[in-house]
Design a protein around this motif. Structure first.
Motif, PDB file in Angstrom:
ATOM      1  N   PRO A 252       0.824  -1.213   0.000  1.00 31.49           N
ATOM      2  CA  PRO A 252       0.000   0.000   0.000  1.00 31.49           C
ATOM      3  C   PRO A 252       0.859   1.263   0.000  1.00 31.49           C
ATOM      4  O   PRO A 252       2.046   1.229   0.291  1.00 31.49           O
ATOM      5  CB  PRO A 252      -0.793  -0.131   1.297  1.00 31.49           C
ATOM      6  N   GLY A 253       0.209   2.359  -0.330  1.00 29.87           N
ATOM      7  CA  GLY A 253       0.885   3.660  -0.369  1.00 29.87           C
ATOM      8  C   GLY A 253       0.332   4.481  -1.513  1.00 29.87           C
ATOM      9  O   GLY A 253      -0.268   5.543  -1.311  1.00 29.87           O
ATOM     10  N   HIS A 254       0.513   3.999  -2.735  1.00 28.79           N
ATOM     11  CA  HIS A 254      -0.099   4.649  -3.895  1.00 28.79           C
ATOM     12  C   HIS A 254      -1.616   4.542  -3.783  1.00 28.79           C
ATOM     13  O   HIS A 254      -2.340   5.500  -4.052  1.00 28.79           O
ATOM     14  CB  HIS A 254       0.408   3.981  -5.168  1.00 28.79           C
ATOM     15  N   SER A 255      -2.088   3.381  -3.413  1.00 25.25           N
ATOM     16  CA  SER A 255      -3.490   3.157  -3.066  1.00 25.25           C
ATOM     17  C   SER A 255      -3.509   2.144  -1.927  1.00 25.25           C
ATOM     18  O   SER A 255      -2.506   1.493  -1.649  1.00 25.25           O
ATOM     19  CB  SER A 255      -4.292   2.642  -4.273  1.00 25.25           C
ATOM     20  N   ARG A 256      -4.660   1.982  -1.291  1.00 23.68           N
ATOM     21  CA  ARG A 256      -4.674   1.104  -0.118  1.00 23.68           C
ATOM     22  C   ARG A 256      -4.627  -0.376  -0.477  1.00 23.68           C
ATOM     23  O   ARG A 256      -4.272  -1.210   0.352  1.00 23.68           O
ATOM     24  CB  ARG A 256      -5.900   1.402   0.744  1.00 23.68           C
ATOM     25  N   GLY A 257      -4.986  -0.700  -1.730  1.00 26.91           N
ATOM     26  CA  GLY A 257      -4.968  -2.104  -2.130  1.00 26.91           C
ATOM     27  C   GLY A 257      -3.909  -2.431  -3.159  1.00 26.91           C
ATOM     28  O   GLY A 257      -3.995  -3.476  -3.820  1.00 26.91           O
TER      29      GLY A 257
ATOM     30  N   TYR B 174       3.589   4.034   1.997  1.00 28.02           N
ATOM     31  CA  TYR B 174       4.426   4.008   0.794  1.00 28.02           C
ATOM     32  C   TYR B 174       5.902   3.865   1.157  1.00 28.02           C
ATOM     33  O   TYR B 174       6.647   3.127   0.511  1.00 28.02           O
ATOM     34  CB  TYR B 174       4.205   5.283  -0.024  1.00 28.02           C
ATOM     35  N   ILE B 175       6.318   4.545   2.204  1.00 27.89           N
ATOM     36  CA  ILE B 175       7.699   4.416   2.669  1.00 27.89           C
ATOM     37  C   ILE B 175       7.989   2.969   3.063  1.00 27.89           C
ATOM     38  O   ILE B 175       9.017   2.399   2.683  1.00 27.89           O
ATOM     39  CB  ILE B 175       7.959   5.368   3.851  1.00 27.89           C
ATOM     40  N   SER B 176       7.068   2.366   3.807  1.00 27.77           N
ATOM     41  CA  SER B 176       7.258   0.965   4.217  1.00 27.77           C
ATOM     42  C   SER B 176       7.325   0.039   3.010  1.00 27.77           C
ATOM     43  O   SER B 176       8.137  -0.896   2.970  1.00 27.77           O
ATOM     44  CB  SER B 176       6.113   0.532   5.139  1.00 27.77           C
ATOM     45  N   SER B 177       6.472   0.302   2.009  1.00 29.43           N
ATOM     46  CA  SER B 177       6.491  -0.528   0.808  1.00 29.43           C
ATOM     47  C   SER B 177       7.808  -0.376   0.052  1.00 29.43           C
ATOM     48  O   SER B 177       8.372  -1.361  -0.450  1.00 29.43           O
ATOM     49  CB  SER B 177       5.312  -0.162  -0.106  1.00 29.43           C
ATOM     50  N   CYS B 178       8.320   0.851  -0.005  1.00 28.54           N
ATOM     51  CA  CYS B 178       9.592   1.071  -0.687  1.00 28.54           C
ATOM     52  C   CYS B 178      10.753   0.449   0.081  1.00 28.54           C
ATOM     53  O   CYS B 178      11.703  -0.059  -0.529  1.00 28.54           O
ATOM     54  CB  CYS B 178       9.826   2.567  -0.901  1.00 28.54           C
ATOM     55  N   GLU B 179      10.676   0.456   1.392  1.00 28.62           N
ATOM     56  CA  GLU B 179      11.700  -0.238   2.177  1.00 28.62           C
ATOM     57  C   GLU B 179      11.674  -1.733   1.881  1.00 28.62           C
ATOM     58  O   GLU B 179      12.720  -2.390   1.816  1.00 28.62           O
ATOM     59  CB  GLU B 179      11.461   0.025   3.665  1.00 28.62           C
ATOM     60  N   ARG B 180      10.487  -2.233   1.660  1.00 35.58           N
ATOM     61  CA  ARG B 180      10.354  -3.655   1.314  1.00 35.58           C
ATOM     62  C   ARG B 180      10.953  -3.938  -0.071  1.00 35.58           C
ATOM     63  O   ARG B 180      11.588  -4.969  -0.284  1.00 35.58           O
ATOM     64  CB  ARG B 180       8.884  -4.033   1.355  1.00 35.58           C
TER      65      ARG B 180
END
Length: 276
Positions: free
Chosen positions: A164-169, A204-210
């Protein structure tokens, strides 16, 4: 205009096809990825849906003529935004993350951020067509996806990564064996958007860290994104790392808030939510 005229494709080998909408000439034009499998075929994102994508795939023989093939083509949306989900209603099997099932089932054109102009369509798909009449049609997903789900194509498996980040799903689909990542709008080689309704910067930050972690652990060699061209692991690492650095600054946070406010007002005017 026929479906054969509206779309174009390129074979990338190994059962992967890159399909685009020829006359949708906009930075919002999404990539459509078709993957052939020995057990199940999958199309990742479906474009605007102005012409029949299944008809094009069949007319071009992209799935072959195997009489033993029994499973209908599965269409998966990496997220619910209009440029990716507009053609979902054309398919018998539809998959999306659980967080965005209701948006698609209700035809919620606020959450699908439907925003299309006549100037983006170089040639009308039908006589008298106008962008102001365009809406994403409601569709009931048959496959409600969650983190860690595995889509078995037979000779290829796609693992669902909720990002999530750009959108919730928003999701990525990860072919671990071949180190391929179908990233949707989680990451592409352009400005990453975090100011739409249901965007969330900290997610979004968490997703990019992933994403950085996937590169560091050598789990990705090639990225097939939602927009623009494919790219490799080094570019993925740079794009994700740059977003993390930029998003954590105060000016960026203020800009995101301002853009989200403007986008929300504009989308509510164009797409009143009614009972959705």
């Amino acid at each position: 205009m026929s479906a054969v005229d509206w779309y174009a494709h390129k074979s990338l080998g190994d059962g992967i096809f890159w399909i685009q909408e020829r006359f949708y000439q906009s930075e919002n034009r999404a990539n459509i990825w078709l993957l052939r499998g020995t057990h199940q075929d999958v199309v990742i994102d479906t474009g605007l849906g102005l012409r029949s994508l299944p008809e094009y795939i069949d007319a071009k023989g992209l799935l072959g003529k195997d009489p033993q093939r029994k499973n209908p083509l599965l269409a998966i949306a990496t997220h619910a935004h209009f440029d990716h989900s507009g053609g979902l209603h054309q398919f018998q099997q539809v998959g999306v993350h659980s967080a965005e099932v209701d948006a698609l089932a209700n035809g919620d054109n606020f959450e699908t951020v439907t925003w299309l102009s006549d100037r983006e369509i170089a040639e009308a798909p039908s006589p008298g067509w106008r962008a102001r009449h365009y809406k994403v049609k409601a569709v009931q997903p048959t496959h409600i996806l969650q983190e860690g789900d595995v889509i078995n194509l037979g000779d290829r498996q796609l693992t669902v990564l909720h990002m999530p980040g750009h959108s919730r799903g928003s999701i990525c689909l990860h072919d671990r064996d071949n180190k391929l990542l179908f990233s949707g709008d989680v990451v592409y080689d352009g400005a990453m958007i975090d100011w739409l309704p249901y965007s969330h910067v900290s997610d979004y930050i968490s997703s990019c860290e992933r994403l950085v972690g996937l590169v560091d652990s050598e789990q990705v060699d090639q990225v097939f994104p939602g927009h623009y061209n494919a790219f490799g692991a080094k570019r993925l690492h740079r794009l994700a790392s740059t977003y993390i650095s930029r998003a954590e600054t105060c000016p960026a946070k203020f800009s995101t808030f301002a853009w989200r406010s403007l986008a929300g007002v504009a989308l509510r005017v164009c797409n009143p939510r009614c009972a959705c």
